[in-house]
Design an enzyme around this catalytic site. Structure first.
Site, PDB file in Angstrom:
ATOM      1  N   SER A 153       0.831  -1.197   0.000  1.00 40.37           N
ATOM      2  CA  SER A 153       0.000   0.000   0.000  1.00 40.37           C
ATOM      3  C   SER A 153       0.874   1.258   0.000  1.00 40.37           C
ATOM      4  O   SER A 153       1.653   1.462  -0.935  1.00 40.37           O
ATOM      5  CB  SER A 153      -0.944  -0.040   1.215  1.00 40.37           C
ATOM      6  OG  SER A 153      -2.000   0.878   1.070  1.00 40.37           O
ATOM      7  N   ASP A 178      -0.558  -4.983  -3.512  1.00 39.45           N
ATOM      8  CA  ASP A 178      -1.931  -4.479  -3.580  1.00 39.45           C
ATOM      9  C   ASP A 178      -2.050  -2.960  -3.564  1.00 39.45           C
ATOM     10  O   ASP A 178      -2.817  -2.391  -2.780  1.00 39.45           O
ATOM     11  CB  ASP A 178      -2.785  -5.074  -2.457  1.00 39.45           C
ATOM     12  CG  ASP A 178      -4.251  -5.182  -2.865  1.00 39.45           C
ATOM     13  OD1 ASP A 178      -4.506  -5.656  -3.978  1.00 39.45           O
ATOM     14  OD2 ASP A 178      -5.139  -4.777  -2.078  1.00 39.45           O
ATOM     15  N   HIS A 305      -6.915  -6.606   1.616  1.00 37.82           N
ATOM     16  CA  HIS A 305      -5.873  -5.672   1.190  1.00 37.82           C
ATOM     17  C   HIS A 305      -4.488  -6.069   1.705  1.00 37.82           C
ATOM     18  O   HIS A 305      -3.494  -5.924   1.003  1.00 37.82           O
ATOM     19  CB  HIS A 305      -6.251  -4.271   1.678  1.00 37.82           C
ATOM     20  CG  HIS A 305      -5.290  -3.197   1.320  1.00 37.82           C
ATOM     21  ND1 HIS A 305      -4.775  -3.048   0.038  1.00 37.82           N
ATOM     22  CD2 HIS A 305      -4.738  -2.205   2.066  1.00 37.82           C
ATOM     23  CE1 HIS A 305      -3.955  -2.004   0.019  1.00 37.82           C
ATOM     24  NE2 HIS A 305      -3.910  -1.480   1.228  1.00 37.82           N
TER      25      HIS A 305
END
Length: 348
Positions: A153, A178, A305
């Site tokens: 992220s 991700d 996530h």
């Protein structure tokens, strides 16, 4: 001073509203009282069951101290950068497997975990990149080993910028977890609402762990029990726990994390792996790049996530396979024995 938690059960987490009197999560952290064991199912787990050691890295010429977790003794260094609001312990479960064939280092970014800096709220992409480079410089000096940088992220954007700008001469691989420019940029307008709607205060650490799992942000209870405690800070004034990272106060930096991310990723001059929780996250630039074979992509099904937390064994296998596939050794690219040039008589 040791606090008494005996009356915390009567304090509902939802009764608090944010106001100007709330103590900053970045202020000097008071001593945490012992947590009540409300449920063994959500009891915290110590980092030492996964990493070999923890350490503080002092940056010369400043008062900045970055906390790291390390494991393994051989192979290239897998340097892990967590997402916003997470900590280095986000990689704990996968570290216990990666360390069998590589060295692994997981950093707490400024404003996160146990790291302390003069400007904890400065989460600009330039500052975060400089922090990582400074930590690696402090750890390894002028002769760093081969490094495979992994970013999840927000940490993924930092990893990409470092790779694209060639800030680490010994960088041998890039893994992004991700995060895709198109999806990230589109979600920014909703981020403040998401942050404000999440649970803000917890009577115990166990309550925070339970909330993270029941709320769906993490799907692996064991990983949550290791990583969530490091994302909390004890608020002495309210006698409860709250989030360590005050992401809602860093909005000015969010766009800088993700603008140009896809092009920077494709231009990074090292082997690249993109791990996604779903193909719907792929934007047009990356779709074209993937069709042209510019990077390896793997969709890890049945995860949220935080792929490294939800499926740590599969994540570790993918990282080790990436290292093996690209023949990344302790000092860079290893040449298989079969194609090495035979030594001459003067080299023998």
């Amino acid at each position: 001073m040791e606090q008494n938690l005996s009356n915390l059960n009567s304090v509902p987490e939802h009764q608090y509203e944010d106001d100007d009197s709330t103590q900053s999560a970045f202020a000097s952290r008071p001593h945490r009282p012992p947590a009540q064991i409300s449920s063994q199912k959500y009891a915290p787990l110590d980092w030492s069951g996964y990493f070999d050691q923890e350490d503080d890295v002092h940056i010369p010429g400043s008062d900045d101290v970055f906390h790291i977790y390390k494991a393994g003794t051989d192979g290239p260094v897998v340097f892990c950068l967590h997402g916003g609001g997470y900590s280095g312990l986000s990689f704990a479960l996968s570290a216990s497997k990666i360390k069998e064939k590589a060295r692994i280092v997981a950093l707490d970014f400024r404003g996160h975990g146990k790291s302390t800096t003069e400007k904890d709220l400065d989460l600009s992409i330039e500052t975060l990149c400089n922090d990582v480079v400074a930590v690696i410089k402090a750890m390894y000096g002028d002769s760093p080993p081969a490094i495979v940088i992994i970013g999840h992220s927000m940490g993924g954007s930092v990893a990409v910028h470092i790779a694209a700008k060639k800030l680490l001469p010994s960088l041998a691989g890039l893994v992004v977890v991700d995060v895709v420019e198109g999806t990230a940029m589109a979600s920014l307008i909703h981020m403040q609402k998401i942050l404000s709607n999440r649970m803000q205060h917890f009577s115990t650490v166990e309550k925070a762990i339970e909330w993270s799992v029941r709320g769906g942000s993490l799907r692996n209870i064991e990983s949550a029990r290791v990583s969530i405690p490091s994302t909390l800070i004890y608020d002495d004034s309210r006698k409860c726990y709250t989030h360590r990272a005050r992401l809602e106060e860093t909005e000015q930096y969010w766009r800088g994390w993700y603008e140009g991310l896809s092009e920077n990723f494709l231009s990074s001059p090292v082997p690249k792996l993109l791990l996604l929780a779903g193909t719907d996250r792929l934007d047009r630039t990356l779709t074209i790049g993937q069709m042209q074979g510019k990077f390896q992509m793997v969709v890890v099904r049945h995860t949220g996530h935080a792929i490294q937390e939800d499926a740590p064994d599969e994540f570790a296998d993918l990282i080790l396979n990436f290292i093996s596939r690209n023949r990344i050794g302790p000092h860079g690219i290893e040449i298989p024995v079969g194609i090495r040039r035979p030594p001459t008589s003067t080299e023998a």
